[in-house]
Each structure stands twice: as C-alpha cells, then as structure tokens.
Motif scaffolding. Structure first.
Motif, mmCIF file in Angstrom:
data_model
loop_
_atom_site.group_PDB
_atom_site.id
_atom_site.type_symbol
_atom_site.label_atom_id
_atom_site.label_comp_id
_atom_site.label_asym_id
_atom_site.label_seq_id
_atom_site.Cartn_x
_atom_site.Cartn_y
_atom_site.Cartn_z
ATOM 1 N N ARG A 228 74.538 72.503 68.667
ATOM 2 C CA ARG A 228 74.487 71.690 67.445
ATOM 3 C C ARG A 228 73.464 70.584 67.648
ATOM 4 O O ARG A 228 73.633 69.685 68.476
ATOM 5 N N PHE A 229 72.345 70.669 66.929
ATOM 6 C CA PHE A 229 71.265 69.696 67.021
ATOM 7 C C PHE A 229 71.514 68.602 65.973
ATOM 8 O O PHE A 229 71.737 68.900 64.792
ATOM 9 N N SER A 230 71.454 67.359 66.394
ATOM 10 C CA SER A 230 71.689 66.243 65.464
ATOM 11 C C SER A 230 70.794 65.073 65.850
ATOM 12 O O SER A 230 70.483 64.877 67.023
ATOM 13 N N ARG A 231 70.392 64.304 64.812
ATOM 14 C CA ARG A 231 69.616 63.103 65.092
ATOM 15 C C ARG A 231 70.520 61.938 65.511
ATOM 16 O O ARG A 231 70.023 60.879 65.913
ATOM 17 N N GLU A 232 71.832 62.140 65.423
ATOM 18 C CA GLU A 232 72.806 61.123 65.826
ATOM 19 C C GLU A 232 73.310 61.448 67.233
ATOM 20 O O GLU A 232 73.212 62.582 67.717
ATOM 21 N N ALA A 233 73.910 60.445 67.873
ATOM 22 C CA ALA A 233 74.471 60.643 69.203
ATOM 23 C C ALA A 233 75.707 61.535 69.129
ATOM 24 O O ALA A 233 76.489 61.453 68.183
ATOM 25 N N GLN A 234 75.888 62.417 70.132
ATOM 26 C CA GLN A 234 77.040 63.310 70.214
ATOM 27 C C GLN A 234 77.471 63.442 71.674
ATOM 28 O O GLN A 234 76.696 63.148 72.593
ATOM 29 N N ASN A 235 78.688 63.870 71.879
ATOM 30 C CA ASN A 235 79.101 64.257 73.223
ATOM 31 C C ASN A 235 78.304 65.484 73.650
ATOM 32 O O ASN A 235 77.770 66.223 72.824
ATOM 33 N N LEU A 236 78.283 65.721 74.973
ATOM 34 C CA LEU A 236 77.503 66.856 75.487
ATOM 35 C C LEU A 236 78.094 68.188 75.054
ATOM 36 O O LEU A 236 77.370 69.168 74.871
#
Length: 1023
Positions: free
Chosen positions: A878-886
């Motif tokens: 899942r590609f996102s411009r926001e921060a995410q868990n690994l």
C-alpha cells in the motif's frame, strides 16, 4: 682443511717452476672464494650448507677415497680437485641483476607454468598468481608481506638450484663479469684449463652417461708444464665427494632460524635425512652408511640419496678403466651396507616407497571410457574439432605474428587473418564396409585442418593424457598469443576421447615446425592392441599442405530407432532426414549421422575458424554445409569484445527485458561452445557470454558440458565486469546520440535501476541517465507512472498472466522473490514522495476467501486451489503519501507462516520499530546469513534478527519453527557483538525471551494462522 691434497700440490709444484702458477692460483682462490660462498645463504637459507665447510668436506671425502694414492695425482689434477670443490656451487651465488634477467626469460616462464600444473607443490598457490610482467599480481598468492618474501625466495631458489651447475661453469670462465669475484685470469695459465674446470663443475649436476659421452669430459687433457690432467677422473671424484657429504652437521642452525618455521617440507625432509645418520664409514677399502629417520619424508629422501650413491658407485666401478688415469690410483672402495630405517611406530610397507594410493593407467582409461564422461558421441567429436581449431589458430600465430601489427590481435573481430585461414573440413561418409552387427552401418569421420601439424616431438607428449601441457616448445609459443587465441585444451583428453568411439584412429600430418610428414595408426589403450602406436614417416612432398587429418570409423544405426527434432531446430539436416523418411520403403535412415553433422555445424557457429561439413550417405544425395564467422558488430544487443573482465577476455551481448524468468534464458559459451551454468543471474536482463581466456580446466567440468563448481564465484564476477563495461559503452553512445536510444528504453531503465539497488555505482549513474523511464514498463493494471501521481495506490504481488491480476489492486506484478519491480517501486516512492509503503494481506483489501474444505475432485482442482492459496498469501504493498506502519499485523503473521513453507533451514531479518525490543536492533550494514521476511523501503529502518530457526524440507516433512534454550544461548553469543546497543549477553537473552513469548502467546494467537503456527512450534518441541 684438505691438508693432504694441498701439501701434495705444494710438493708437486716444487718439481717444476711452471707448476708454481697452480699453487699461486689456488692460494688466491682459497681465500677469495669462501667469502663469495658466504652469500649463498641469502637466497638459500632453507638449504643445507653450501659454504666453505661443504667444499672442505668434499675434499676430505676425496682424500679418504684415495688414501695413499693421493701421491699418484698430477699437480694439475690436484689443482682441479681443489678448485672444483670450491667452485662447483658458485652458481648458487645470485646477483640481483641475474634475478631481474631470469624473471623475463622463456625458461623461467616454462618453470612457472610447470608449477601451476602441480597443485600438490608448496609453491603452487604462489606461482599460480605470480606474473613477472605485472607487479600487482606477483604477490597475490601470499598472505602477508613476510610470506610473500619467503615464497619469492623459495621460488627463485628452486629455479637457480636447477641452473647452478651451468651457472658455475660460466662463473669459472668469467668470475668478475658474472659475480664480481676477483679470481685472476691471466696469460700465466691457459684459459683452456679454466674451461676444463668449468666443465667439471657443470658435470656435478649431470647424469653419469653425460660425463662419459663424447660431448662430456675427456679422459686426458694436457696440463701445466709437462703434465697431463684427467677431467673425467676429477669430475667423478667430485661427484662422489659431494654425495658423501651427508653427516649430521650439514645444516646450519643459524640459517634454519633465518628460514623460519615455515620452511619448505622438502627442506625439513633433508634436515631429517642428515640428522638421521648413525654410522658413516668412508675409507680406501669400504663405504658404509646407516640412518634412522624420524619422518617418512626424511626416510624417503635418505633412501633416494643412498640410491643415487649406489648408482654412482656402480656406474663408476663399471667404467673405472675409462675414468682412472693409472693403476697406481687403485680401485674405488667396496660399497658396503647403505641402510635407512624409520624409527618409532611408523611403518614402511615397501622399502624405499612412499605408502600411498596409486592408480593403474589402463584402469583409468577403462574408467574414462565406461564412466559416461560424455553423454553422447558428439562431445568426443567436439574435442577433435577443438583440437583442429586450436592447431589452426596456433599456426596463424606462428606464421603471422612476426610480420603483422599488434592491432590485428586485439580481438577476433579485428583479426582479418581468421577470414583467410583454411577451413576445418569435416566429412561424414557412409562406407560399404560390413559392420559386425547387421543393424549397423560403418561411417568414416574425417576431420582435416590447416594447422601446425604434429612432429615426432609433439607425438611423445600426445601419447599421454594431459601430456600436451608439458610440451614446452609449444607452451612457450602459446604464452605469447593473445588470450582469445590460446588453445583451450586443459584435460588432455582430446585425442584420447576418440577411443570412446572407435578402437583405432588414423592420422596423417605435416608439421610446420619440423617439416615431417607422418602417418600414425593409434590403438585404444584398453583394446586388444593395448595402446599400440604405429608411426610411418612419409615422403616429404612439398606440394602437401601443412596440417592434420584424423580418420575414425563409427558404427551407427542403419535405421535409427529413436529421433527427436526440437521445435526451434526445423531447418537442420536431421530434420530433413526425418521429414523425408518413409518407414516402409527406406532401407536406411541415417538420423544419428545427420545429427552429428548438425552438431558439427553448431560447433562452427561461434568458432573463430570456419567449419565445413560434407555429409555423404549411400542411399541419398551428398549434402555440403558451411559456417560463416560470427558477426561481431557493435550494436547494443550484439557481441562486444571485452579485453579485461575481471582478468579475463570475453565476448558479451545483452538485452534488457521485463521478463522475470530470465535465469534460464542466458547463454554461456567457452570459446564458442555452450555449457550449462545455473549459478549466475541478474534481474531483468538476458545475456550471452563467450569466455575467451583461461583453460577449459579453469571453467568447465571434465566433459566440458557444465560449469565447474570451483568457478562459480569467478564467472559471476566476470559477467558483472563485462556487463558493466558494455553498458558503459552503450550509455556513452546514447549520451552522444540520443536518437540512437533503443526501443526497449523502459526495460533498459528497469534493468539499470534494479542493478543499482544491489551494486551501487556505476549502475546508479547509468540508471540516472535513463530517468524514470522504468515506470513505463508493461504491468497488469494501471501504469506505474500513473500510480506515482496518486496519493494512495496498491500493488499486488504474486500475479502472472495465466491467473490474471490480484483483486482490488491497481497494479499487479510477479512474486517479489523473483520480480524486482515491487522493490524498485517502493524505494523510488520513498525517494520521490517521502511517502511510505505498508505491507498488507490480500484479505485486508478484498473479500476474504473462505477456506476450501473437502478433498479436491481431481488434480486440476487441486492445482487451482494451490494457485489461489499462493495468491492469497502473497503480500500487497500500500503506497501512501502519508506515514504508515511498515506492515499490518495480518501481513506479518502471514509472512511468518510463509516462512515455514520455504524449503531448507533459514533465519529471517525483520524491520521492526517496536520500542520494547529496541535493544535487539542490529548495527548498520551487518552481514548475516539470513533472509528478509520482507525488505523495507527505508534502508535506514531498524532491523532485528528474529529468534527462530525455520526448518522445512517439503511436503513430506512437517514445518518446524525452533527456538530451543541451547539455540537461544548460541544465538545471543553470536548476535551480542553485532547489536547497535551495548548490552550484556544475559540482557540480550531476556529481550529475545520476551519477544518469543509475545509472538507465540499474543501476536500469533490473534491471527488467522494461529493453528498453523502452533503446529510448527509444537513440531519443533517434539523434535
């Protein structure tokens, strides 16, 4: 000191004024030579004494042998004895300039080549990399500077030991010019006598037959004044005196310390030999020696030395009338017992023989012929074809290199002489000869070349398996050839392999070196004629071309019982025979012979020498086939010549591709002939590489069909170096002419970027020149370029064109284990957007797939279930411009279960940002034999090593996930020094124990895979 001989010389010199010159010369030499002999230890510290003490002992031994007969010596003979004892080892004095000169000599290079063929020799490793023309390679075979100095000393010492008798002769004649020794040479003594003295010194290292030969030493020679001298007699006494200097004080303790504990095994053997002397008698009547050795090498050297002494004594006794000047000198002493024993518990099974395994030559040849070394007839024929090509290349070099500029020899494409070279001509002719079996036909295989031919001297080497490597004259010529031209032979099986096809071979040959024309009839070593070779010298016909013709008779099926034509080989001779065959009306179907002709032409496809083949069956029309030299154009997907790819010259061509299954599509050739290599793979590129340097033994197994295991690392380095250079040349071309960019620019960009991930520079620079063209490669779903414009998008892995894209994903690619595109996408996403990538399970996006219950109805349904399960277990990014868990908890649990299904024993690394286990984070750039559970997009992420050993050996063996107390103890000791934080081992163990408890009893218990995990953990406990 040899007082008896010196007193006798002084006494004799009083009898005639002219003899005083001998005394004067000796007085001077006896003082100046010992000073020079003191320098022998500089290059020979690991040798026994070769100083004045050795010279004196030789003279004392001669006095013992002669006894009262010393009084019968002439003054000139006495002077020759004294001087020879002092001069005979002067060849071991080695000025620096002599070392410099010898390093470039052809004989020294022959010596190096001999060492490189002896893996058991102590200098093998050092000599294998020693290159006098390249300082950077000279000491690669040493581990430390002192080891380099020691090995170089030993290398040169062994070389000058072999030459020291002839060097001693040169020093006697020209002492000042040779070594700076100021022994006078004036008109007061004839130069002839110094030449005699030099020859006597030289003969101490020759065979006994050489001493007595017409070219050896004369029985009598005019001496000083009215005397005669007897060079042969003096030389024989010198040889005996030298052999008898074997007492237990021969080695110098100081020099042994200088040589160090690492001195060669042969030196230690000689030390033991001398220290073993227990009884020594040398007098006018008898010679007796006994030795008790401590080691087997010492025993063998003592036995060998005693055997030399026996042979020398027996030879001299048998020819004493041709040696001794007068009867007054009497006979040699009787040779008594020469005994050598081995002390302690060590035993010798056969006197004087080293206890060791051996092989019987006939048995070895039988094994070769019966071991399926070659899996078909053609590899044997390929060996003969390669011999023909090698001989032709050698002939071109021998005749043309003196008169053709260096530019011709740079690469095969620049050597126009190859186009003009005579063809290797092959004929396959069906004969009327009756075979012993009714269903067989006799075919004559004839291979002709315009090469060097075979001389009588060459034949002596050919008759031994591997003997071609000892043919020094040819090897010296070969060393000067460019690498790509050098013969490929290494196993020496070439000609002998033909005996796997027939019991006899007929050869007609004319040598360019000796101009001999020979006809050879050679029989199999394991056949009824037991390797008999009939050699006939033919009339020297000036019209006859140089080269060799080999003829072999083959027994092939008259009507082939089996045949197969691959789909991609429909244009072959064998294919035409199959398609024109009538199983009812045709009496013959020579498919095997046709296949053989096709293989000959396949050999010619990449051969540097053109090959023709004439196929002549009895029942069909003859067919003529001919090959052209390979096209070596410089287009980006064509062959490129690389002169130095990790030390080897190669030809390479490559083609970037989106295809992820390219590991089996690259092609490996050795001097134009294919071989199997499964160990080299680079992502998103197909390549062909043709190795043009190194012997076949460097790269290939004995049958030349596959890569030798020892060459796996080397070939990967060679391919990478060649790829780097060829791609660099292409990128320079595209930079200069952007319009010449190939149509596969996106695939090229993908290839360069994926190489940059693992290899860094210069691949990162190459990749930068292609920009983001990799985003335009073909994928299932939306384009990568379009997705990079979105705020959020999903990339599914594990898809293929058969099963289609992954449900609910924007883009679908292959398994990340083989498809590098997902890894490249997540790295570039992080770089370009500073965004994040989270790993999900498929079930988190799409509707969960219910577990399929009940047995599959058939094999096809079972296969479909397996495919669906594999797709379900493949990760989604899942590609996102926001921060995410690994990763999500479900994805992590899924990957832990996937790890239980991988075959083999494995440990895994995990990017882990949980503060509780921060102490387990590894230092940056730590290298471990562990796989990624999944590779993080951020290379700066904290990484830990999971505490489990995952063990699975396929469907017949239950998966086990092990973390026993003993394993954990060893793991903590291994990992503690590699952690970023400084923790005690006990603290590391505590952290790992809490992590194991968390994963086992908390994390996996909440996942859909709890039952599978506990089964694997319980299986580990039970085992």
């Amino acid at each position: 000191m040899a007082d008896i001989l010196i007193r006798h010389l002084n006494k004799k010199s009083d009898e005639h004024a002219a003899l005083k010159t001998l005394t004067s010369q000796w007085d001077f030499d006896s003082k100046i030579i010992p000073k020079a002999l003191q320098t022998v230890g500089h290059l020979f510290p690991h040798y026994s004494r070769h100083d004045e003490s050795h010279s004196r002992q030789i003279l004392i031994n001669i006095e013992r042998l002669l006894g009262d007969a010393v009084s019968s010596l002439t003054a000139t003979d006495t002077w020759l004895l004294l001087e020879a004892a002092y001069w005979h080892d002067m060849g071991m004095i080695v000025p620096q300039q002599d070392i410099v000169d010898e390093l470039q000599s052809g004989d020294f290079l022959d010596y190096l080549a001999d060492l490189k063929r002896q893996p058991q020799h102590e200098l093998f490793r050092f000599a294998s990399s020693f290159d006098p023309s390249d300082l950077s390679k000279c000491f690669v075979g040493a581990d430390t500077p002192t080891d380099a100095l020691t090995r170089f000393t030993e290398l040169m010492a062994e070389w000058f030991r072999r030459k020291h008798p002839s060097r001693a002769e040169a020093m006697v004649r020209s002492p000042w010019a040779s070594a700076g020794i100021s022994s006078p040479r004036t008109e007061l003594m004839p130069a002839r006598l110094f030449r005699v003295l030099g020859r006597i010194c030289q003969m101490h290292g020759a065979s006994f037959d050489a001493v007595l030969s017409p070219e050896g030493l004369p029985f009598k020679e005019a001496g000083m004044a009215n005397e005669d001298c007897h060079p042969r007699f003096v030389a024989c006494l010198l040889r005996l005196g030298d052999l008898l200097d074997l007492d237990d004080n021969r080695f110098c303790p100081v020099l042994q310390r200088i040589a160090g504990e690492g001195r060669p095994a042969i030196s230690r053997a000689h030390e033991d030999k001398h220290q073993a002397i227990r009884h020594l008698r040398i007098d006018r009547n008898r010679i007796e020696v006994s030795a008790e050795c401590q080691t087997i090498p010492g025993y063998l050297e003592a036995f060998k030395w005693f055997d030399w002494l026996k042979q020398e004594m027996h030879s001299q006794m048998a020819h004493w009338q041709e040696i001794a000047p007068s009867r007054e000198l009497g006979l040699l002493p009787t040779l008594g017992d020469l005994t050598v024993t081995l002390s302690g518990e060590l035993q010798i099974l056969q006197e004087g023989r080293r206890p060791q395994f051996g092989v019987d030559e006939k048995s070895v040849m039988g094994l070769l012929q019966g071991s399926n070394l070659y899996n078909s007839a053609f590899p044997c024929i390929r060996e003969l074809l390669q011999n023909a090509v090698d001989a032709t290349l050698l002939s071109i070099w021998a005749k043309e290199s003196p008169k053709v500029t260096d530019g011709q020899w740079v690469s095969p494409s620049q050597c126009k002489l190859l186009q003009e070279a005579p063809l290797v001509r092959v004929e396959l002719i069906e004969t009327n000869e009756s075979a012993s079996e009714d269903d067989k036909a006799v075919w004559l295989l004839r291979i002709s070349d315009g090469g060097t031919g075979i001389s009588s001297a060459d034949l002596l080497h050919m008759l031994r398996v591997g003997g071609s490597q000892t043919n020094r004259a040819r090897q010296r010529l070969i060393r000067k050839m460019p690498e790509w031209m050098k013969p490929s032979g290494a196993f020496g099986i070439g000609l002998q392999s033909a005996f796997m096809l027939s019991e006899s071979i007929v050869i007609e040959t004319k040598s360019i070196f000796s101009n001999e024309t020979l006809k050879l009839e050679m029989h199999s070593p394991v056949g009824p004629n037991e390797g008999l070779v009939l050699v006939r010298r033919l009339a020297n016909d000036v019209a006859r071309e140089y080269g060799t013709t080999v003829e072999i008779k083959l027994r092939l099926d008259r009507f082939a019982r089996r045949w197969q034509i691959p789909a991609y080989r429909r244009d072959t001779l064998a294919a035409s025979l199959v398609t024109s065959m009538d199983p009812l009306l045709d009496d013959t179907f020579p498919y095997d012979a046709g296949r053989m002709a096709d293989e000959v032409m396949a050999f010619g496809e990449k051969s540097p020498i053109r090959v023709s083949c004439r196929f002549v069956p009895l029942a069909k029309e003859a067919v003529a086939l001919s090959s052209d030299l390979a096209n070596l154009s410089d287009g980006p997907s064509d062959w490129h010549f690389v002169a130095d790819a990790h030390g080897h010259c190669v030809e390479l061509r490559y083609r970037p591709t989106r295809d992820i299954n390219v590991s089996h599509q690259s092609r490996f050739l050795y001097r134009g002939q294919p071989f199997e290599c499964k160990s080299v793979y680079f992502p998103n590129v197909r390549f062909d590489i043709n190795l043009l340097s190194g012997s076949a033994g460097t790269w290939l197994s004995a049958n030349r069909d596959e890569l030798a295991p020892k060459a796996a690392e080397a070939i990967e380095a060679v391919v990478l170096s060649a790829l780097t250079q060829v791609v660099n040349a292409n990128m320079e071309q595209y930079r200069a002419s952007p319009s010449e960019r190939p149509g596969y620019w996106p695939e090229l960009s993908l290839f360069l970027n994926t190489m940059a991930l693992d290899e860094g520079e210069p691949w990162a620079r190459f990749a930068a020149e292609t920009g983001d063209a990799w985003k335009d490669v073909s994928v299932m779903g939306a384009s990568i370029r379009e997705c990079f414009k979105r705020d959020v998008w999903h990339l599914g892995t594990g898809a293929d064109h058969t099963s289609g894209p992954i449900e609910a994903c924007d883009v679908s690619t292959g398994d990340p284990g083989t498809d590098v595109l997902p890894t490249l996408a997540l790295v570039k996403w992080k770089e370009e957007t500073n965004g994040s990538v989270k790993i999900l399970a498929v079930d988190e996006l799409a509707s969960p797939v219910l577990d399929e219950v009940g047995p599959a109805s058939d094999a096809n349904e079972q296969f479909q279930r397996t495919v669906r399960e594999q797709r379900r277990m493949s990760p989604v990014l899942r590609f996102s411009r926001e921060a995410q868990n690994l990763y999500s908890d479900t994805a992590l649990a899924q990957h832990l279960i996937n790890a239980t299904r991988a075959t083999g024993n494995r440990r895994y690394l995990l990017a882990f940002d949980e503060p509780r286990w921060k102490g387990l984070v590894l230092k940056k750039d730590v290298k471990l034999h562990a796989s990624w559970l999944f590779r993080p997009s951020d290379r700066s992420a904290s990484v830990i090593l999971l505490p489990y050993l995952f063990a699975s050996w396929g469907i017949q063996s239950a998966a086990r996930v092990q973390a026993s107390p003993s394993q954990l103890t060893q793991l903590c000791l291994r990992i503690q020094p590699l952690l970023a934080a400084e923790l005690a081992v006990d603290e590391v163990r505590r952290l790992y124990e809490t992590l194991i408890a968390y994963i086992d009893t908390d994390f996996m218990q909440k996942s859909p895979y709890a039952a599978l995990w506990y089964a694997a953990r319980e299986g580990a406990s039970a085992s």
